[in-house]
Motif scaffolding. Structure first.
Motif, mmCIF file in Angstrom:
data_model
loop_
_atom_site.group_PDB
_atom_site.id
_atom_site.type_symbol
_atom_site.label_atom_id
_atom_site.label_comp_id
_atom_site.label_asym_id
_atom_site.label_seq_id
_atom_site.Cartn_x
_atom_site.Cartn_y
_atom_site.Cartn_z
ATOM 1 N N VAL A 84 -3.952 81.209 -31.877
ATOM 2 C CA VAL A 84 -4.469 82.533 -32.201
ATOM 3 C C VAL A 84 -5.218 83.125 -31.011
ATOM 4 C CG1 VAL A 84 -6.031 83.819 -33.724
ATOM 5 C CG2 VAL A 84 -4.576 82.015 -34.659
ATOM 6 N N THR A 85 -6.027 82.316 -30.349
ATOM 7 C CA THR A 85 -6.853 82.818 -29.253
ATOM 8 C C THR A 85 -6.267 82.546 -27.868
ATOM 9 O OG1 THR A 85 -8.151 80.779 -29.185
ATOM 10 C CG2 THR A 85 -8.961 82.560 -30.619
ATOM 11 N N ALA A 86 -5.166 81.811 -27.798
ATOM 12 C CA ALA A 86 -4.551 81.471 -26.509
ATOM 13 C C ALA A 86 -3.040 81.391 -26.687
ATOM 14 C CB ALA A 86 -5.107 80.143 -26.003
ATOM 15 N N ASP A 87 -2.335 81.038 -25.625
ATOM 16 C CA ASP A 87 -0.885 80.894 -25.675
ATOM 17 C C ASP A 87 -0.510 79.475 -25.219
ATOM 18 O OD1 ASP A 87 1.758 81.586 -26.061
ATOM 19 O OD2 ASP A 87 1.977 82.468 -24.063
ATOM 20 N N PRO A 88 -0.833 78.468 -26.062
ATOM 21 C CA PRO A 88 -0.569 77.080 -25.684
ATOM 22 C C PRO A 88 0.911 76.729 -25.811
ATOM 23 C CG PRO A 88 -1.369 77.154 -27.908
ATOM 24 C CD PRO A 88 -1.414 78.570 -27.386
ATOM 25 N N PRO A 89 1.314 75.592 -25.232
ATOM 26 C CA PRO A 89 2.697 75.127 -25.417
ATOM 27 C C PRO A 89 2.993 74.936 -26.903
ATOM 28 C CG PRO A 89 1.552 73.784 -23.781
ATOM 29 C CD PRO A 89 0.531 74.686 -24.404
ATOM 30 N N ARG A 90 4.232 75.266 -27.290
ATOM 31 C CA ARG A 90 4.662 75.142 -28.689
ATOM 32 C C ARG A 90 5.975 74.392 -28.779
ATOM 33 N NH1 ARG A 90 3.966 80.995 -31.644
ATOM 34 N NH2 ARG A 90 1.808 81.386 -31.023
ATOM 35 N N CYS A 128 5.279 66.849 -30.742
ATOM 36 C CA CYS A 128 4.068 67.135 -29.978
ATOM 37 C C CYS A 128 4.463 67.857 -28.695
ATOM 38 C CB CYS A 128 3.318 65.848 -29.643
ATOM 39 S SG CYS A 128 1.873 66.124 -28.588
ATOM 40 N N PRO A 129 3.938 69.053 -28.451
ATOM 41 C CA PRO A 129 4.266 69.777 -27.224
ATOM 42 C C PRO A 129 3.746 69.084 -25.956
ATOM 43 C CG PRO A 129 3.313 71.273 -28.838
ATOM 44 C CD PRO A 129 3.121 69.869 -29.350
ATOM 45 N N ASP A 130 2.760 68.208 -26.104
ATOM 46 C CA ASP A 130 2.199 67.530 -24.928
ATOM 47 C C ASP A 130 2.977 66.286 -24.513
ATOM 48 O OD1 ASP A 130 0.189 69.390 -24.522
ATOM 49 O OD2 ASP A 130 -1.301 68.262 -25.660
#
Length: 116
Positions: A49-55, A98-100
């Motif tokens: 919501v507050t950022a654009d993390p890996p998905r 897991c995107p990581d």
């Protein structure tokens, strides 16, 4: 009518009503958000919501192959004309990546391990 679900499950279903959960990856322990929205269903490595993390997209369970309590919940949602929640349950009982670290794991198992 059957017995009501246990309190923890009721809390989890309320979380599902919002369309997202915070869970941890079982391997790398990254904090993830899994989201089931009308337009998309995904796991994100961080607050989407507050950022654009890996998905990574969530992998829904086949509704015809659900087991345990899942078919009952899905059937109740469909019988009540609630197709959105019924669809969301396929993601809850499906798998996330897991995107990581790339680990694939069952979403429901991680949700069930959350503290209440």
């Amino acid at each position: 009518m059957g017995r009501p679900p246990p309190p923890g499950l009721r809390a989890d279903l309320r979380g599902r009503g919002r369309g997202e959960y915070g869970i941890g990856c079982p391997v790398c322990r990254s904090e993830l958000f899994v989201a089931f929205h009308e337009e998309e269903a995904f796991a994100s490595a961080g607050d989407h919501v507050t950022a654009d993390p890996p998905r990574a997209p969530l992998l829904p369970a086949d509704p015809e192959r659900l087991d345990g309590i899942a078919p009952r919940l899905s059937g109740m949602a469909r019988a009540a004309g609630r197709d959105g929640p019924a669809r969301g349950l396929t993601y809850l009982f499906g798998e996330a990546t897991c995107p990581d670290c790339g680990t694939v794991f069952p979403v429901s198992a991680r949700v069930a391990e959350r503290p209440y």
